[in-house]
Design a protein around this motif. Structure first.
Motif, PDB file in Angstrom:
ATOM      1  N   SER A  46      -9.161   4.079   6.559  1.00 52.67           N
ATOM      2  CA  SER A  46      -7.851   3.433   6.661  1.00 52.67           C
ATOM      3  C   SER A  46      -6.729   4.449   6.818  1.00 52.67           C
ATOM      4  O   SER A  46      -6.814   5.554   6.296  1.00 52.67           O
ATOM      5  CB  SER A  46      -7.553   2.649   5.388  1.00 52.67           C
ATOM      6  OG  SER A  46      -8.173   1.411   5.408  1.00 52.67           O
ATOM      7  N   GLY A  70     -13.804   3.685   4.061  1.00 48.94           N
ATOM      8  CA  GLY A  70     -12.752   2.900   3.396  1.00 48.94           C
ATOM      9  C   GLY A  70     -11.496   3.737   3.252  1.00 48.94           C
ATOM     10  O   GLY A  70     -10.791   3.993   4.211  1.00 48.94           O
ATOM     11  N   ILE A 123     -14.165  -6.320   0.256  1.00 45.79           N
ATOM     12  CA  ILE A 123     -12.849  -5.752  -0.031  1.00 45.79           C
ATOM     13  C   ILE A 123     -11.906  -6.936  -0.200  1.00 45.79           C
ATOM     14  O   ILE A 123     -12.178  -8.009   0.314  1.00 45.79           O
ATOM     15  CB  ILE A 123     -12.370  -4.883   1.153  1.00 45.79           C
ATOM     16  CG1 ILE A 123     -13.480  -3.991   1.678  1.00 45.79           C
ATOM     17  CG2 ILE A 123     -11.143  -4.077   0.806  1.00 45.79           C
ATOM     18  CD1 ILE A 123     -13.886  -2.865   0.800  1.00 45.79           C
ATOM     19  N   VAL A 167     -21.707   2.406   3.727  1.00 40.16           N
ATOM     20  CA  VAL A 167     -20.393   1.842   3.407  1.00 40.16           C
ATOM     21  C   VAL A 167     -19.962   2.356   2.040  1.00 40.16           C
ATOM     22  O   VAL A 167     -20.742   2.307   1.081  1.00 40.16           O
ATOM     23  CB  VAL A 167     -20.432   0.292   3.376  1.00 40.16           C
ATOM     24  CG1 VAL A 167     -19.043  -0.260   3.119  1.00 40.16           C
ATOM     25  CG2 VAL A 167     -20.990  -0.255   4.672  1.00 40.16           C
ATOM     26  N   HIS A 168     -18.741   2.830   1.979  1.00 36.45           N
ATOM     27  CA  HIS A 168     -18.220   3.300   0.694  1.00 36.45           C
ATOM     28  C   HIS A 168     -18.003   2.108  -0.226  1.00 36.45           C
ATOM     29  O   HIS A 168     -17.427   1.096   0.183  1.00 36.45           O
ATOM     30  CB  HIS A 168     -16.900   4.018   0.926  1.00 36.45           C
ATOM     31  CG  HIS A 168     -16.442   4.790  -0.269  1.00 36.45           C
ATOM     32  ND1 HIS A 168     -15.929   4.182  -1.376  1.00 36.45           N
ATOM     33  CD2 HIS A 168     -16.450   6.109  -0.527  1.00 36.45           C
ATOM     34  CE1 HIS A 168     -15.630   5.111  -2.269  1.00 36.45           C
ATOM     35  NE2 HIS A 168     -15.932   6.288  -1.780  1.00 36.45           N
ATOM     36  N   SER A 181     -16.007   1.651  -2.509  1.00 32.79           N
ATOM     37  CA  SER A 181     -14.572   1.416  -2.722  1.00 32.79           C
ATOM     38  C   SER A 181     -14.220   0.841  -4.077  1.00 32.79           C
ATOM     39  O   SER A 181     -13.854   1.567  -4.994  1.00 32.79           O
ATOM     40  CB  SER A 181     -14.002   0.499  -1.636  1.00 32.79           C
ATOM     41  OG  SER A 181     -14.100   1.141  -0.397  1.00 32.79           O
ATOM     42  N   ASP A 220     -18.607   4.027   6.898  1.00 33.48           N
ATOM     43  CA  ASP A 220     -17.292   3.433   6.665  1.00 33.48           C
ATOM     44  C   ASP A 220     -16.801   3.959   5.328  1.00 33.48           C
ATOM     45  O   ASP A 220     -17.260   3.534   4.273  1.00 33.48           O
ATOM     46  CB  ASP A 220     -17.404   1.903   6.639  1.00 33.48           C
ATOM     47  CG  ASP A 220     -16.105   1.247   6.189  1.00 33.48           C
ATOM     48  OD1 ASP A 220     -15.050   1.911   6.272  1.00 33.48           O
ATOM     49  OD2 ASP A 220     -16.146   0.080   5.760  1.00 33.48           O
ATOM     50  N   ASN A 244      -6.523  -1.622  12.003  1.00 29.59           N
ATOM     51  CA  ASN A 244      -6.804  -1.321  10.593  1.00 29.59           C
ATOM     52  C   ASN A 244      -8.290  -0.974  10.467  1.00 29.59           C
ATOM     53  O   ASN A 244      -9.026  -1.021  11.460  1.00 29.59           O
ATOM     54  CB  ASN A 244      -6.409  -2.477   9.653  1.00 29.59           C
ATOM     55  CG  ASN A 244      -7.086  -3.786  10.028  1.00 29.59           C
ATOM     56  OD1 ASN A 244      -8.126  -3.796  10.683  1.00 29.59           O
ATOM     57  ND2 ASN A 244      -6.513  -4.879   9.613  1.00 29.59           N
ATOM     58  N   ASN A 245      -8.713  -0.639   9.274  1.00 30.50           N
ATOM     59  CA  ASN A 245     -10.090  -0.182   9.139  1.00 30.50           C
ATOM     60  C   ASN A 245     -11.097  -1.305   9.328  1.00 30.50           C
ATOM     61  O   ASN A 245     -12.212  -1.080   9.788  1.00 30.50           O
ATOM     62  CB  ASN A 245     -10.276   0.507   7.784  1.00 30.50           C
ATOM     63  CG  ASN A 245     -11.618   1.183   7.673  1.00 30.50           C
ATOM     64  OD1 ASN A 245     -12.118   1.739   8.651  1.00 30.50           O
ATOM     65  ND2 ASN A 245     -12.225   1.123   6.511  1.00 30.50           N
ATOM     66  N   ALA A 246     -10.696  -2.535   8.994  1.00 29.61           N
ATOM     67  CA  ALA A 246     -11.593  -3.666   9.235  1.00 29.61           C
ATOM     68  C   ALA A 246     -11.867  -3.765  10.744  1.00 29.61           C
ATOM     69  O   ALA A 246     -13.008  -3.977  11.177  1.00 29.61           O
ATOM     70  CB  ALA A 246     -10.958  -4.954   8.723  1.00 29.61           C
ATOM     71  N   PHE A 304     -12.609  -9.411   3.325  1.00 21.82           N
ATOM     72  CA  PHE A 304     -13.335  -8.564   4.262  1.00 21.82           C
ATOM     73  C   PHE A 304     -14.685  -8.271   3.630  1.00 21.82           C
ATOM     74  O   PHE A 304     -14.764  -7.622   2.602  1.00 21.82           O
ATOM     75  CB  PHE A 304     -12.576  -7.251   4.501  1.00 21.82           C
ATOM     76  CG  PHE A 304     -13.357  -6.217   5.279  1.00 21.82           C
ATOM     77  CD1 PHE A 304     -13.311  -6.177   6.662  1.00 21.82           C
ATOM     78  CD2 PHE A 304     -14.149  -5.286   4.618  1.00 21.82           C
ATOM     79  CE1 PHE A 304     -14.023  -5.222   7.367  1.00 21.82           C
ATOM     80  CE2 PHE A 304     -14.870  -4.330   5.327  1.00 21.82           C
ATOM     81  CZ  PHE A 304     -14.813  -4.301   6.697  1.00 21.82           C
ATOM     82  N   LYS A 328      -4.427   3.849   3.078  1.00 23.17           N
ATOM     83  CA  LYS A 328      -4.932   4.023   1.707  1.00 23.17           C
ATOM     84  C   LYS A 328      -4.661   5.473   1.293  1.00 23.17           C
ATOM     85  O   LYS A 328      -3.518   5.891   1.334  1.00 23.17           O
ATOM     86  CB  LYS A 328      -6.406   3.643   1.646  1.00 23.17           C
ATOM     87  CG  LYS A 328      -6.627   2.129   1.846  1.00 23.17           C
ATOM     88  CD  LYS A 328      -8.073   1.753   1.607  1.00 23.17           C
ATOM     89  CE  LYS A 328      -8.332   0.282   1.873  1.00 23.17           C
ATOM     90  NZ  LYS A 328      -9.779   0.003   1.865  1.00 23.17           N
ATOM     91  N   ARG A 335       0.816  -1.228   0.000  1.00 19.26           N
ATOM     92  CA  ARG A 335       0.000   0.000   0.000  1.00 19.26           C
ATOM     93  C   ARG A 335       0.845   1.271   0.000  1.00 19.26           C
ATOM     94  O   ARG A 335       1.673   1.426  -0.855  1.00 19.26           O
ATOM     95  CB  ARG A 335      -0.981  -0.015   1.179  1.00 19.26           C
ATOM     96  CG  ARG A 335      -2.143  -0.982   0.933  1.00 19.26           C
ATOM     97  CD  ARG A 335      -3.320  -0.652   1.830  1.00 19.26           C
ATOM     98  NE  ARG A 335      -4.415  -1.591   1.633  1.00 19.26           N
ATOM     99  CZ  ARG A 335      -5.348  -1.851   2.514  1.00 19.26           C
ATOM    100  NH1 ARG A 335      -5.347  -1.226   3.675  1.00 19.26           N
ATOM    101  NH2 ARG A 335      -6.304  -2.694   2.247  1.00 19.26           N
TER     102      ARG A 335
HETATM  103  C1  LIG Z   1     -10.375  -1.024   2.549  1.00 20.70           C
HETATM  104  C2  LIG Z   1     -11.683  -0.982   3.201  1.00 20.70           C
HETATM  105  C3  LIG Z   1     -11.876  -1.582   4.448  1.00 20.70           C
HETATM  106  C4  LIG Z   1     -10.778  -2.322   5.149  1.00 20.70           C
HETATM  107  O1  LIG Z   1      -9.767  -1.437   5.535  1.00 20.70           O
HETATM  108  P1  LIG Z   1      -8.328  -2.008   5.993  1.00 20.70           P
HETATM  109  O2  LIG Z   1      -7.600  -0.795   6.477  1.00 20.70           O
HETATM  110  O3  LIG Z   1      -7.736  -2.643   4.801  1.00 20.70           O
HETATM  111  O4  LIG Z   1      -8.594  -2.981   7.084  1.00 20.70           O
HETATM  112  C5  LIG Z   1     -13.117  -1.502   5.026  1.00 20.70           C
HETATM  113  N1  LIG Z   1     -14.132  -0.873   4.404  1.00 20.70           N
HETATM  114  C6  LIG Z   1     -13.993  -0.284   3.196  1.00 20.70           C
HETATM  115  C7  LIG Z   1     -15.163   0.385   2.575  1.00 20.70           C
HETATM  116  C8  LIG Z   1     -12.762  -0.315   2.559  1.00 20.70           C
HETATM  117  O5  LIG Z   1     -12.598   0.264   1.365  1.00 20.70           O
END
Ligand SMILES: *Cc1c(COP(=O)(O)O)cnc(C)c1O
Length: 478
Positions: free
Chosen positions: A305, A273, A193, A238-239, A241, A271, A165-167, A197, A308, A110
């Motif tokens: 995140s 992302g 994702i 939720v985005h 992504s 979220d 992390n974002n998860a 995830f 990202k 990344r």
């Molecule tokens: C990438 C992403 C995640 C996960 O994020 P990490 O930092 O990789 O754990 C969760 N939700 C969305 C919408 C994402 O794009």
């Protein structure tokens, strides 16, 4: 007698001959210990690796892999064994040069960090720090307080928290606010994702019940309204992504959703992302709401995140209303998902750069790569082209071609960033062999094959890496 069309008897004979030719471990140790190139390998490792190699060859023979008695001839056998041992001795986690043109490349680590941040990490690792020590009071401090203020300042949120992390951020938010309750999500946003995830999976892990509303392409405010019950814990956005639904589509905008949430006293979580603090539309990318804009829209909690579009270390950032963030902080899961000192130090360093937007755009590599005008990329390509043409004109056709880079990291999936690539068409090798040879270098060079040429995209390459690419190609062609 059983008739066997493949007649395995002679084969077995070959097998046992080959097996008998396998050398003894002790003899190999003796030979290999005299090899200068293996001087650094300890006796213990050497013995283990020799055993491992001989065993591997034995398995190959038994599986019927085609080996000749020439392969068992001592010199050849030992030389392969040495290659095997050297390969095993190599550091596994290694630097690579990203010529894919994908800026936030999840498989290649990344975001890469700027010099300032690397300096901060050096001390965070090699020296003691005030990780959980308040230097003003001399008492125990909280590790999060070191970045919370900065996050609030930059996003306009009342409070902030950072997890692994974002998860993890999504998990802890759901677990805190909606365990045993219902979470309403639009059908168009049930994203997966990379690395498996999936929003529905995280949801069930958190103990929340997913309530899908709307249709895949269209969700209306009334869909959310109708789904709200006494047991609704939160409204989740939720985005998308890594995909887009195009055509006849509709999602409810934040304002409407926030108004609904307020009326019914239900928190709204988004979220994001790949959340970003800078509006990148001026660089020709699609307009995406920044984290500040989402916070300002009144959403109660936003997650994104660290590695990202933010361009920092791996982290999951949670910002929002103080009352809610305080509850999340108290969740015991928070301890399990907590960040380490490297993340903390790296993140603080990155966030500080965002205090001045031009500085952030210039110094944070992911942003700088997105922002670089194609002329700059072109110049880099020309520099490399000149060097390569000078030294390997005979072995390879070399040119510069227009190409397209991508933001990556599951962000802006269909956004192409105009770029330039060095196109290589080797004369004596196949393009696949060239790709493989570059990948096998001490510092691997990762490109992509397109139309029977190997493309090295210059947008994701740093200027000081040109010499390394040049050196690797020289070695391959000489
Ligand atoms: C990438 C992403 C995640 C996960 O994020 P990490 O930092 O990789 O754990 C969760 N939700 C969305 C919408 C994402 O794009």
């Amino acid at each position: 007698m059983r008739m066997n069309p493949t007649n395995d008897c002679p084969e077995r004979a070959v097998n046992s001959t080959l097996l008998r030719l396998l050398p003894k471990v002790d003899d190999c140790i003796h030979t290999l210990q005299q090899q200068e190139i293996l001087a650094e390998v300890s006796f213990k490792s050497l013995t283990r690796l020799i055993r491992l190699y001989i065993d591997q060859v034995r398995q190959d023979i038994l599986r019927g892999v085609e080996l000749s008695s020439g392969d068992m001839e001592q010199e050849r056998f030992i030389s392969r064994m040495i290659d095997f041992i050297l390969h095993k001795q190599r550091v596994r986690f290694r630097r690579v040069i990203n010529c894919t043109g994908v800026i936030i490349h999840t498989n290649l680590g990344r975001s890469i960090l700027p010099k300032q941040t690397m300096d901060a990490l050096y001390y965070a690792g090699g020296r003691y720090s005030n990780l959980e020590f308040d230097l003003d009071t001399g008492e125990r401090g909280s590790r999060y307080s070191l970045v919370e203020e900065l996050l609030c300042e930059l996003t306009g949120a009342e409070a902030a928290l950072v997890v692994n992390n974002n998860a993890a951020a999504v998990l802890i938010v759901l677990e805190t606010l909606a365990k045993g309750k219902e979470v309403i999500v639009s059908r168009g946003q049930l994203v997966e994702i990379g690395g498996s995830f999936r929003i529905p999976d995280i949801m069930s892990r958190s103990g929340a019940d997913l309530v899908e509303v709307g249709a895949t392409n269209r969700t209306h405010l009334r869909d959310y309204e109708n789904a709200i019950s006494e047991n609704t814990g939160l409204l989740l956005k939720v985005h998308c992504s890594n995909y887009r639904i195009i055509g006849f589509t509709k999602e409810v905008d934040n304002q409407e959703l926030v108004t609904l949430g307020r009326q019914r006293d239900i928190p709204v979580v988004e979220d994001l992302g790949s959340g970003c603090l800078v509006d990148l539309s001026r660089f020709g990318l699609m307009k995406e709401p920044t984290v500040q804009e989402v916070v300002a829209s009144g959403v109660d909690v936003v997650t994104f995140s660290g590695d990202k579009l933010l361009g920092g270390p791996q982290a999951g950032i949670i910002v929002g209303r103080k009352k809610i963030i305080d509850t999340i902080k108290k969740n015991p899961l928070n301890r399990a998902l907590r960040i380490d000192k490297f993340t903390l130090s790296g993140l603080e360093s990155i966030l500080r750069l965002y205090r001045d937007e031009p500085t952030a755009l210039e110094t944070i590599p992911s942003l700088a790569m997105i922002a670089a005008p194609v002329e700059v990329v072109d110049k880099r390509a020309r520099r490399l082209l000149r060097r390569l043409r000078r030294d390997m004109k005979e072995q390879c056709r070399i040119s510069i071609v227009d190409s397209t880079s991508r933001v990556g990291g599951g962000a802006m999936p269909e956004q192409n960033v105009p770029s330039r690539s060095i196109a290589l068409e080797p004369v004596h090798l196949s393009v696949n062999e060239l790709e493989r040879a570059l990948r096998k270098q001490e510092i691997a060079v990762i490109g992509r094959i397109e139309d029977d040429r190997l493309l090295l995209d210059m947008r994701t390459v740093l200027d000081d890496e040109l010499a390394l690419i040049h050196k690797s190609l020289l070695q391959i062609f000489s």
